[in-house]
Design an enzyme around this catalytic site. Structure first.
Site, short mmCIF file in Angstrom:
data_model
loop_
_atom_site.label_atom_id
_atom_site.label_comp_id
_atom_site.label_asym_id
_atom_site.label_seq_id
_atom_site.Cartn_x
_atom_site.Cartn_y
_atom_site.Cartn_z
CG ASN A 9 -1.70 1.25 1.41
OD1 ASN A 9 -1.80 2.05 0.48
ND2 ASN A 9 -2.29 1.44 2.59
CE LYS A 11 -0.09 3.37 4.79
NZ LYS A 11 -0.27 3.56 6.21
CG HIS A 96 -5.97 1.95 4.91
ND1 HIS A 96 -5.61 2.93 5.80
CD2 HIS A 96 -4.94 1.09 4.86
CE1 HIS A 96 -4.39 2.68 6.26
NE2 HIS A 96 -3.96 1.55 5.69
CD GLU A 98 -3.10 5.70 6.58
OE1 GLU A 98 -2.98 5.72 5.34
OE2 GLU A 98 -2.20 5.28 7.34
CD GLU A 166 -3.51 -2.44 7.29
OE1 GLU A 166 -2.37 -2.59 6.86
OE2 GLU A 166 -4.19 -1.43 7.06
N GLY A 172 1.93 2.55 11.12
CA GLY A 172 2.82 3.71 11.22
C GLY A 172 3.55 3.76 12.55
CB SER A 212 4.87 -1.36 12.17
OG SER A 212 4.27 -0.11 12.42
P1 PGA Z 1 2.66 0.72 7.75
O1 PGA Z 1 1.19 0.87 7.12
O2 PGA Z 1 3.22 -0.59 7.20
O3 PGA Z 1 3.40 1.89 7.29
O4 PGA Z 1 2.48 0.64 9.23
C1 PGA Z 1 0.37 -0.24 6.91
C2 PGA Z 1 -0.94 0.19 6.32
O5 PGA Z 1 -1.44 1.26 6.68
O6 PGA Z 1 -1.49 -0.50 5.44
#
Ligand code: PGA
Length: 252
Positions: A9, A11, A96, A98, A166, A172, A212
């Site tokens: 992903n 982002k 997601h 976010e 997740e 993050g 992460s």
């Molecule tokens: P990250 O994000 O690996 O940077 O923690 C994972 C995600 O939001 O899919």
């Protein structure tokens, strides 16, 4: 052997098309040589066409980071699963955290999941709790999220989607969730699916972990977490790290 699924992903990264092409090309070169891993990359939508057009004989699939719940119409800024399908996109991340934090509800997500399945896009449904407490209320939260997000998905379609667990507190962050806890959660999600759809369907839906993940912890997450794949954020746009991660997982 069932292949492990690794989804990147991206982002809102990287800043330029040139960089996007670079990440894609470097990842593809390695991904095409892997035996037990299949790779899906989810770049920002603006880069999708270029990356799809530069594909020749590759096993790497392209996904989007969202898809709207209508086929077409007056929905400024949205992109429909029909358009994605037409372009050659095969997967879509749905729900997601976010996006949920910007107001996306389970009801919207359930419509997005259903429409993706209808038009032949594989939804990667993201679920995950914000916090945990000693009383285990996160389990009820996850159960509700699964039920509400899948309430328009019939039994015949359940094995056509992917669930990415997740936990928001691990996205993050510095550290991923403990692999043993990942295992417990994937069993719990499979149990919820089995109760909804029956045992065989419940256990055939791939459950991924995200939050992460990097090339250092990926092996442990697979070995002890016993999951079907990973949803990788930051590390998926770090060429050296991601390539290392793919090679490491392919050794399992
Ligand atoms: P990250 O994000 O690996 O940077 O923690 C994972 C995600 O939001 O899919």
């Amino acid at each position: 052997m069932k292949k492990r699924i690794i989804i990147g992903n991206w982002k809102m990264n990287p800043r330029t098309l040139e960089e996007a092409k670079n990440i894609y090309k470097s990842t593809k070169t390695v991904a095409d040589k892997l035996k037990s891993v299949s790779v899906v990359m989810c770049p920002p939508f603006v880069y999708t066409s270029t990356l799809l057009n530069s594909r020749t004989e590759t096993t790497v699939k392209i996904g989007s980071q969202d898809a709207y719940f209508e086929e077409q119409g007056s929905y400024t800024g949205e992109i429909s699963p029909v358009m994605l399908k037409d372009l050659g996109v095969e997967y879509a991340i749905i729900g997601h955290s976010e996006r949920r934090s910007k107001g996306e509800t389970d009801e919207m997500i359930s419509k997005k999941v259903a429409l993706c399945l209808e038009v032949g896009i594989i939804p990667i449904l993201c679920i995950g709790e914000k916090v945990r407490d000693e009383g285990g209320s996160h389990l009820d939260f996850i159960k509700d999220q699964v039920k509400n997000s899948l309430n328009k998905v019939p039994k015949k379609n359940i094995s056509k989607l992917i669930i990415a667990y997740e936990p928001i507190w691990a996205i993050g962050a510095k550290e991923a969730m403990m692999p043993e806890s990942i295992y417990e959660m994937s069993l719990f999600i499979k149990k919820v699916l089995s109760d909804m759809y029956g045992h065989d369907e419940g256990i055939s839906t791939p459950i991924l972990y995200g939050g992460s993940v990097n090339f250092r912890n990926a092996l442990d997450i697979f070995n002890k977490g016993k999951i079907d794949g990973l949803l990788v954020g930051r590390e998926s746009v770090n060429i050296t790290g991601f390539v290392e991660l793919l090679k490491t997982v392919d050794t399992i």
